[in-house]
Structures are given as C-alpha cells and as structure tokens.
Design an enzyme around this catalytic site. Structure first.
Site, short mmCIF file in Angstrom:
data_model
loop_
_atom_site.label_atom_id
_atom_site.label_comp_id
_atom_site.label_asym_id
_atom_site.label_seq_id
_atom_site.Cartn_x
_atom_site.Cartn_y
_atom_site.Cartn_z
N SER A 212 -8.23 -29.42 12.67
CA SER A 212 -7.69 -29.74 13.98
C SER A 212 -6.19 -29.41 14.05
CB SER A 212 -7.97 -31.22 14.29
OG SER A 212 -7.55 -31.57 15.58
N HIS A 416 -15.95 -32.67 16.71
CA HIS A 416 -14.60 -32.45 16.19
C HIS A 416 -14.39 -33.12 14.84
CE1 HIS A 416 -10.43 -31.22 16.86
NE2 HIS A 416 -10.06 -32.39 16.38
#
Length: 441
Positions: A212, A416
């Site tokens: 990320s 995610h």
C-alpha cells in the site's frame, strides 16, 4: 443530493472510528546524533520458553518447519507483544536499528539478521508498522518466510507510527510533528533506511517489498531521489496505491469534499494525528457499526478506509489483528490520498492555488515522474481492493520503465489488507514473492 449527504455523513462517522489507543513506545531521551544507528540485539526468547514443540526439522529442506496455526494459549500473548518480542518468541534473533532523516525524524527498523545474505526491506502501509509482517507467526508472516528462505530481513517503521515517534528537536507541537504525508516518507524516510542497510551490510543493493503506502512512498522516492532507484535490484508492490482515479473507498471520496477545509477535517478527526476517539464516534458508533459491520472490525480505522474481505480472515486470530491495528498516522497522509481520488494523475500535496504557487512555482501540484523508477518492479493486485482498481494498476504498469509483472490475485474478493492478513496469503501471494526474490538475488 440528500442521499449523497447522508452517505458523506456515514463515511466521516466511520472514518473517526478508531481502536482505543495503545500505549506509545518510549525511546531514549538522549540522542546520539554522531552515530549512524543505535543497535539493540535481543537474545532468542528472552522472556518466554523455547517452544520446541512448535518447530520440526524438515529433512529435505534443512530448515525448521513451523505449525500452520497459532496455539490458542498464545493468541492473547501475541496480541500484546511488540514486533521484537514476537520475533524473539518464535526463535529468531532480532535487532533494533535507528536511522535519522535529514529533516530530523528518528526511524526504528526491526531486523531478522542473516550475515552475508541479500537484504530485503519491508515497508508497511498506512496506519501499520513492522508488526504487520510478523503478527500471525512464522507460517504466515512474510518476514519469517523470507528469513527461512535465506534473506537478511529489515522492516522499516515510517515516521509517526508507534515505533517512530521521536524527532531530533524533541517532541515539537503536534502541528509541526505531524506535518507530513507519504511525500516526506518517500523523500526522507526511505533514503535514510536504505543508506543504513547498505552501511550495515556492505551490500551494493537491496530488494524492496512495499504494501500500500509502502509502494506509494517508493515511487515518490524514485521521482524525488532517483539515485536510490539504482540501489534497488527488485521492488515488489503489494496493492500499489498510486493512481486513485477508480478507487472505491467511501471515506476517501468524502474527504475530497474538504478541499480547502483541512482545519474542519482536523476538528472532526481530533487533531493532526488521526484520533482514537472523537465526538462524532461517541454519538453515532452504536447506530452505524452494529448495523453495518461486525463491531470489532468496524472499530479498526484502516479497514473502514480501505475495506476488508471477511471471508479471508481467521476470526480465531482476531485478537491478534486487533492488538496490532491502527499503529499511527497523520491526517495529512490520509488527506493527500483523498486529493488524488477521482484524478488520473499521481501528484504532490495540493496546498491550494496561492500556497502551491509559493511552494511549487505553479498553481497546480507537480506530477511525480515515474519514468525515473528504473528498478525492476512487480505489481500485485486483488479484485476486492478498494484502493487498487485494475485500470489504475494498469496505468501504473504502463508508466513504469521496467515493470516485469502485473499480477492479479485470482481469489474472489481479495482485498487491500489481504496482502498481510488473509489466511490464504502464503500460497496466493508470498510463494510468488519468494520466487521473484530468488530470481534477482
């Protein structure tokens, strides 16, 4: 308009819903600025039994084989241990190093050392820390898996998380200390960590794995400090959050409405550091969380922002996940991401027309130059990732000069945070990560 307003209110209510804050780590008050690093080495299992029942010898691979599951009696313990004590508990040597940035931040790096081996730097995402690479034990933690495969593993804690909350000038005002986004992490934190690793290991280059924001900051570094791209032999990006045109986070979509209203946003969040509690959460938490999400998950700030795949979580281990969640972030980090929502550019922080002109000599924020990211790069994305749409990751691939792979994780709803918490992450992601590491040793 009424529906949109209600959705916006729901988003900001969820945004403030953060876990109660955990005790902040205390570092030494005296600085040794003349030293490049301050190293602490913990012996194996200093406070815990040796756990011989948890390790079996693999006759073919000549290395320990760890259990697939964490014992029930260890769940509560592991939820409370910090990264060094987790690593030591499970039989690995661990070191703590400190790097100093040119703008005065003291950064903590945790290391599972292996002398003479290829160094690999792991960089966590928003609101995370080095805990994310080790929290679920040796069979699932990427740091352990890399170490077991013969790598010298370094885990950076970027400025502002629980391990890196000191500044050379002392603890300044919150406004001054938390005045950073992922831009400063890329411009200052990553170069300081890379310099330290190269100095300590005497190696010419390292490998890099970012999740990320750990990926976002890497591409900032390549644009702002391109000489460091040549020091990375391979970069692997787990859920790259770079282009945000098609991202699906309702929180980021709502925050973009605060363009020019950052002060109001700070009041809602409780300050420049993302607040654990605020009035909005106290008023609406029961009505929102209990009806929309499992309340424990809803209390984890980053899951509300980035989404979560409930089917991939081993709920037995939820206390560990909860114990290592929400490790610290600045409101400006989140706002910078929100500014790029819906745009097809990867750009610096937008201060507004007047301040942009003063800072950048342009009324618009400059665009990061991805053509300077000369390292070999492998991208990994999932269909359930709110921050990594297929088209956005494809745009990133097309703008990188040396992208060797753009890999879609073929698992329904892979999201995610599945890149660090999914019970399926090792066969789906980490096995390929290890294969590529071996190809560029």
């Amino acid at each position: 308009m009424a529906i949109a307003f209600k959705l916006a209110i729901c988003a900001i209510i969820l945004l403030g819903n953060v876990l109660p804050s955990k005790t902040q780590r205390q570092f030494q008050s005296q600085w040794q600025s003349q030293l490049p690093s301050n190293v602490q080495v913990l012996p194996q299992n200093p406070s815990y039994p040796s756990y011989p029942h948890q390790m079996r010898t693999c006759s073919k691979c000549q290395q320990p084989r760890y259990p697939q599951y964490i014992a029930e009696e260890d769940i509560g313990i592991d939820a409370k241990l910090d990264a060094p004590n987790l690593i030591s508990k499970y039989g690995h040597q661990v070191e703590t190093h400190y790097a100093f940035t040119t703008d005065g931040y003291k950064l903590c790096l945790h290391r599972i050392p292996k002398s003479g081996a290829t160094p690999v730097l792991l960089v966590h995402g928003l609101m995370s820390s080095s805990d994310s690479w080790v929290q679920f034990g040796p069979s699932q933690g990427l740091a352990y898996i890399l170490s077991q495969n013969g790598y010298d593993v370094w885990m950076l804690n970027t400025r502002g998380n629980i391990y890196s909350e000191e500044h050379l000038a002392g603890r300044e005002s919150d406004k001054a200390f938390w005045d950073f986004s992922f831009h400063e992490i890329g411009q200052y934190d990553l170069p300081a960590a890379i310099d330290l690793i190269l100095l300590q290991t005497k190696m010419p280059s390292i490998q890099y794995i970012g999740h990320s924001q750990g990926s976002t900051a890497f591409f900032v570094m390549c644009s702002e400090r391109p000489e460091y791209a040549t020091k990375i032999s391979l970069m692997q990006s787990l859920s790259p959050s770079v282009y945000m045109e098609k991202q699906r986070s309702p929180v980021l979509q709502f925050l973009k409405l605060f363009r020019g209203g950052f002060t109001m946003l700070l009041n809602m969040l409780g300050g420049h550091k993302i607040s654990a509690r605020n009035k909005i959460v106290d008023m609406f938490r029961h009505h929102i969380c209990n009806k929309m999400l499992y309340s424990g998950i809803c209390a984890i700030f980053e899951f509300v922002v980035c989404g979560v795949n409930f089917n991939s979580i081993n709920m037995t281990l939820f206390p560990i996940l909860q114990g290592h969640a929400s490790q610290g972030s600045s409101a400006k980090q989140l706002y910078h991401l929100a500014q790029m929502q819906g745009n097809s550019v990867f750009q610096k922080y937008d201060y507004g027309l007047i301040l942009n002109k003063l800072r950048y000599n342009s009324i618009f924020p400059p665009i990061y130059n991805l053509s300077l990211a000369l390292s070999k790069v492998a991208l990994y994305r999932g269909d359930g990732d709110w921050l990594g749409s297929e088209s956005d990751v494809l745009r990133l691939e097309q703008n990188l000069p040396n992208c060797i792979e753009n890999r879609n994780i073929g698992f329904n709803g892979f999201s995610h945070f599945d890149f660090t918490i999914s019970k399926h992450v090792r066969p789906l992601v980490y096995d390929r990560v290890i294969d590529l590491c071996g190809s560029y040793r």
